[in-house]
Design a protein around this motif. Structure first.
Motif: not given
Ligand code: ATP
Ligand code: MG
Length: 257
Positions: A20-21, A23
């Motif tokens: 996510y994002d 990471r």
């Protein structure tokens, strides 16, 4: 020792990675669930258990890897696997019967037909007579069973349960455990259970996957013996305590347990 479990995997996840994002939350996770098995996913908060369920249920697509249901790829496709969310659960403004039959209605089954199908299981799930109640009239344990019924009806024999029993007191928990294992057998359900409760995982599981790290990875796969059906007062045995010690050491190597 011969276990009576069949080796036919109903659900398989192969090399799942999800970020996510930018990471990476979970990395290269491969797990499987055999027909009739109850497998627990045990890991510290934030290790990515719910994220893995989001992928298994098809609500989120992984960056890498795939999900198979009885050999057929279902990666990123919701609606095949029943998923009971970590946070509840029932819609307040809908009657229990409509809450429970909602997944079928969403799949295109006519409302009356869906209600009729759902109604068949109310007694089995211990919520007979609550059809026309709103969720607020039910006890926590009953709401839990209604949510479990909804999960079952949404599924093709596979249920993913994200900490379903965590809010229950010890006695109710024990009763629901027993009841759930009985229902699983009767309706031929296979289950992956996320839990923080080490005792619960050992008592209920055929196998436990231990998840650790950041990004989360499967650190260990632990078959629990004796087979579920042969266990009597398992939590009082040294075998149980040895599993517990081992699990706590793996999850928290710095702990003093
Ligand atoms: N939709 C999302 N967008 C961004 N980050 C997310 C998203 N979902 C989860 N995360 C992050 O992924 C990490 C793992 O979260 P996840 O909810 O999968 O953990 P968990 O093992 O289920 O934890 P818990 O035991 O507390 O429920 C967390 O750091 C969380 O902030
Ligand atoms: Mg979670």
């Amino acid at each position: 020792m011969i276990t009576c479990q069949s080796d036919a995997a109903v659900l398989e996840a192969e090399h799942i990675t999800k970020s996510y994002d930018g990471r990476t939350i979970i990395r290269d996770i491969s797990i499987h669930l055999n027909q009739g098995e109850l497998v627990s996913l045990l890991g510290l908060s934030g290790s990515g258990k719910t994220t893995l369920f989001q992928v298994l249920s098809g609500l989120t697509s992984p960056d890498e890897g795939r999900v198979l249901l009885r050999g057929k790829e279902i990666t990123g496709q919701p609606g095949y696997v029943g998923y009971m969310l970590q946070k509840d659960l029932l819609l307040k403004h809908k009657k229990i019967i409509d809450n429970v039959s909602l997944p079928m209605v969403l799949k295109g089954v006519k409302k009356e037909e869906a209600r009729k199908e759902a109604k068949r299981y109310f007694a089995e799930f211990g919520i007979d007579g609550t059809e026309d109640f709103y969720p607020s009239r039910l006890s926590g344990g009953m709401r839990q069973r209604a949510a479990l019924l909804r999960t079952y009806l949404a599924a093709d024999g596979v249920a993913l349960l994200d900490e379903p029993f965590s809010a229950l007191d010890m006695i109710t928990k024990g009763q629901i455990h027993k009841w759930y294992l009985g229902v699983m057998e009767k309706i031929r359900l296979s289950t992956i259970l996320i839990t923080h409760d080490v005792d619960e995982a050992i008592l209920l599981s055929d196998r436990i996957y231990l998840m650790t790290g950041n990004p989360g990875e499967i650190r260990h796969e632990l078959p629990i013996l004796p087979p579920r059906k042969e266990r009597r007062e398992f939590n009082l045995t040294t075998g149980f305590l040895e599993y517990k010690k081992r699990i706590l050491e793996i999850l928290d190597p710095s702990g003093n347990e």
